[in-house]
Design a protein around this motif. Structure first.
Motif, PDB file in Angstrom:
ATOM      1  N   UNK A  85       0.842  -1.202   0.000  1.00  0.00           N
ATOM      2  CA  UNK A  85       0.000   0.000   0.000  1.00  0.00           C
ATOM      3  C   UNK A  85       0.880   1.257   0.000  1.00  0.00           C
ATOM      4  N   UNK A  86       1.908   1.259   0.870  1.00  0.00           N
ATOM      5  CA  UNK A  86       2.761   2.448   0.976  1.00  0.00           C
ATOM      6  C   UNK A  86       3.480   2.718  -0.344  1.00  0.00           C
ATOM      7  N   UNK A  87       4.067   1.682  -0.947  1.00  0.00           N
ATOM      8  CA  UNK A  87       4.850   1.889  -2.168  1.00  0.00           C
ATOM      9  C   UNK A  87       3.945   2.275  -3.337  1.00  0.00           C
ATOM     10  N   UNK A  89      12.027   3.754 -18.222  1.00  0.00           N
ATOM     11  CA  UNK A  89      11.333   2.476 -18.454  1.00  0.00           C
ATOM     12  C   UNK A  89      12.161   1.268 -18.026  1.00  0.00           C
ATOM     13  N   UNK A  90      13.485   1.367 -18.186  1.00  0.00           N
ATOM     14  CA  UNK A  90      14.344   0.226 -17.821  1.00  0.00           C
ATOM     15  C   UNK A  90      14.310  -0.028 -16.316  1.00  0.00           C
ATOM     16  N   UNK A 128      15.715  -1.035  -4.918  1.00  0.00           N
ATOM     17  CA  UNK A 128      16.638  -0.008  -5.416  1.00  0.00           C
ATOM     18  C   UNK A 128      16.142   0.536  -6.754  1.00  0.00           C
ATOM     19  N   UNK A 129      15.734  -0.372  -7.659  1.00  0.00           N
ATOM     20  CA  UNK A 129      15.223   0.061  -8.966  1.00  0.00           C
ATOM     21  C   UNK A 129      13.959   0.890  -8.774  1.00  0.00           C
ATOM     22  N   UNK A 130      13.105   0.486  -7.843  1.00  0.00           N
ATOM     23  CA  UNK A 130      11.887   1.251  -7.542  1.00  0.00           C
ATOM     24  C   UNK A 130      12.247   2.664  -7.097  1.00  0.00           C
ATOM     25  N   UNK A 131      13.269   2.764  -6.228  1.00  0.00           N
ATOM     26  CA  UNK A 131      13.706   4.078  -5.766  1.00  0.00           C
ATOM     27  C   UNK A 131      14.110   4.956  -6.942  1.00  0.00           C
ATOM     28  N   UNK A 132      14.935   4.407  -7.850  1.00  0.00           N
ATOM     29  CA  UNK A 132      15.401   5.238  -8.960  1.00  0.00           C
ATOM     30  C   UNK A 132      14.254   5.601  -9.898  1.00  0.00           C
ATOM     31  N   UNK A 133      13.323   4.665 -10.103  1.00  0.00           N
ATOM     32  CA  UNK A 133      12.176   4.965 -10.970  1.00  0.00           C
ATOM     33  C   UNK A 133      11.354   6.109 -10.377  1.00  0.00           C
ATOM     34  N   UNK A 175      12.417  -2.970 -11.647  1.00  0.00           N
ATOM     35  CA  UNK A 175      11.760  -2.982 -10.335  1.00  0.00           C
ATOM     36  C   UNK A 175      10.612  -3.979 -10.318  1.00  0.00           C
ATOM     37  N   UNK A 176       9.747  -3.907 -11.346  1.00  0.00           N
ATOM     38  CA  UNK A 176       8.583  -4.800 -11.379  1.00  0.00           C
ATOM     39  C   UNK A 176       9.024  -6.260 -11.418  1.00  0.00           C
ATOM     40  N   UNK A 177      10.006  -6.548 -12.286  1.00  0.00           N
ATOM     41  CA  UNK A 177      10.460  -7.938 -12.436  1.00  0.00           C
ATOM     42  C   UNK A 177      11.109  -8.453 -11.150  1.00  0.00           C
ATOM     43  N   UNK A 178      12.007  -7.657 -10.565  1.00  0.00           N
ATOM     44  CA  UNK A 178      12.722  -8.144  -9.375  1.00  0.00           C
ATOM     45  C   UNK A 178      11.784  -8.280  -8.197  1.00  0.00           C
ATOM     46  N   UNK A 179      10.879  -7.323  -8.023  1.00  0.00           N
ATOM     47  CA  UNK A 179       9.977  -7.426  -6.873  1.00  0.00           C
ATOM     48  C   UNK A 179       9.043  -8.623  -7.073  1.00  0.00           C
ATOM     49  N   UNK A 180       8.589  -8.833  -8.325  1.00  0.00           N
ATOM     50  CA  UNK A 180       7.749 -10.012  -8.599  1.00  0.00           C
ATOM     51  C   UNK A 180       8.488 -11.302  -8.286  1.00  0.00           C
TER      52      UNK A 180
END
Lengths: 157, 63, 239
Positions: B26-28, C19-20, C209-214, C25-30
């Motif tokens: 939720x937060x993210x 986009x990269x 980390x990728x999420x942070x940069x995105x 981020x999506x792939x690694x978190x998944x």
């Protein structure tokens, strides 16, 4: 930008700001280290059984005692609520009495931190017992295999 | 089916594990949503201001 | 560094990167969620609760990493007056605050069943709470002044001063007796985590980390646009 006033050039102003920031951070780091050392005693979350023998305690003083639950020392009292066990730091031991719910991780050989008072009989009467765990993570099978092969390292703290 | 209920039960620790994951999600997601909303809003305002300014200077030239 | 100081030049680099990092981020978190929730084994002591580690630990790392980045960005803003340094710090603060909240909340949810408490004032937990207050203080200070440059300078100094807390958090578990256990991954004699649990953890950390940069690129673009809007409006008033 005249050469006769070098202090005014942007490069020296930037360098001066850099030095100011570096000096500020150094002072801050020293100040923080001094403060933390001064409050060392308050930052410590718990005392070990050895610390306890060195420390002058007021009667009834509330403290936290931490260490390992000695193997084979856990006894349930007849009332079914009170638990008695021994906390050790592998050099000194303190018997503990506790009448409350124990956390799931509480078991013999594990780390605990208990809050309470040291009675005149030398028994630590705990009002709260928290379990502490070490930094090792592994699947149960791996832990069993390590124990079987004799490579298991017991906690030393 | 049984393995699925077992999975959701998390060995009895479901009340701790699932809230941890759901809260983080939720937060993210909220952070991402708000950041995208701000970006869209600012870029739209910027575009509007630029066309407005261009239109105005255009008028001055023509009059 | 100077190449990135110009906002437009920064955007020319950041926009194709977005986009990269978003996909990474999506792939690694998944992958991390699948590995952490399904594939990874139980812990021999903590059972299933060890799965909280896969959000708690990466969030804690990011809370520290984002703060360190924010302090460095603030230093470049203070010393070299890089306009982008300040904007990067300002864009980072809410992201770091979110990671800190996740770290504290999941730690609490992990502490209750394992330690037997939601919260204790030990050195590790207290110092992370101070980190959250530093983030909140920074965000409050940035917008506290009518004249933006004063808020910028005050907030940047706070970010730098607060940087002393970063090593304190990291080493609190070694310097003092704490309820929190010592480091498991970043330690001198190698990780004390079995590979089957270390991999999901590292993959989640890459994802965070990728999420942070995105999100940082999105927020920075937004901040740059806001700065341009301000300039146009000032120009209108004076023109």
């Amino acid at each position: 930008m005249s050469a006769s006033s070098p202090m005014r050039t942007p490069a020296t102003r930037k360098r001066r700001r850099l030095y100011a920031v570096l000096a500020g951070l150094t002072m801050l780091g020293i100040a923080a280290a001094l403060v933390l050392t001064a409050f060392q005693d308050n930052i410590v979350f718990f005392y070990s059984p050895s610390d306890l023998t060195e420390k002058e305690l007021r009667p009834g003083q509330n403290i936290r005692l931490g260490g390992l639950v000695e193997e084979g020392s856990v006894k349930k009292a007849a009332d079914g609520v009170t638990t008695e066990f021994v906390i050790t730091d592998l050099s000194k031991t303190v018997p503990v009495r506790y009448g409350g719910l124990l956390p799931d991780l509480f078991r013999e050989g594990q780390g605990v931190v208990s809050q309470g008072t040291l009675g005149p009989d030398g028994v630590f009467v705990a009002s709260e017992v928290l379990a502490k765990h070490d930094e090792k993570y592994m699947p149960p099978e791996v832990a069993d295999a390590l124990k079987r092969s004799g490579q298991w390292k017991e906690p030393t703290k | 089916m049984e393995t699925l209920t077992e999975f959701f039960a998390m060995g009895g620790y479901a009340p701790y594990i699932w809230p941890a994951y759901i809260l983080a999600a939720i937060i993210l997601v909220t952070l991402l949503g708000l950041s995208l909303r701000d970006l869209r809003r600012n870029e739209n305002t910027l575009k509007a201001l630029r066309t407005e300014r261009r239109g105005r200077t255009g008028d001055e030239v023509s009059s | 560094m100077h190449r990135f100081a110009n906002p437009n030049q920064f955007l020319r680099i950041a926009n194709p990167v977005l986009p990269w990092v978003a996909w990474l981020a999506a792939l690694s978190i998944g992958t991390g969620l699948y590995l952490g929730l399904i594939q990874a084994p139980q812990d021999y002591q903590q059972g299933e609760t060890v799965r909280i580690m896969y959000v708690h630990v990466p969030a804690a790392w990011m809370a520290l990493f984002v703060y360190a980045s924010m302090a460095i960005a603030s230093a470049t803003a203070l010393i070299w007056r890089h306009p982008l340094g300040f904007l990067a710090a300002k864009a980072s603060a809410p992201i770091g605050a979110c990671f800190t909240v996740i770290c504290l909340a999941t730690g609490s949810l992990w502490g209750k069943p394992m330690w037997g408490t939601w919260w204790e004032w030990d050195a590790r937990m207290t110092s992370v709470l101070i980190l959250l207050f530093l983030y909140i203080g920074y965000m409050a200070l940035v917008d506290a002044f009518d004249e933006p440059t004063r808020g910028q300078r005050a907030a940047s100094i706070l970010a730098l001063v607060g940087a002393v807390n970063v090593p304190i958090i990291k080493f609190s578990v070694d310097w003092w007796n704490t309820l929190h256990q010592p480091a498991s991954v970043v330690r001198l004699d190698g990780p004390a985590i079995h590979p089957s649990m270390l991999w999901p953890l590292l993959i989640m950390a890459v994802g965070f980390t990728a999420f942070y940069f995105a999100v940082l690129i999105v927020r920075l673009r937004s901040e740059i646009a806001a700065a341009k809007i301000r300039n146009i409006r000032i120009g209108q008033v004076h023109g």
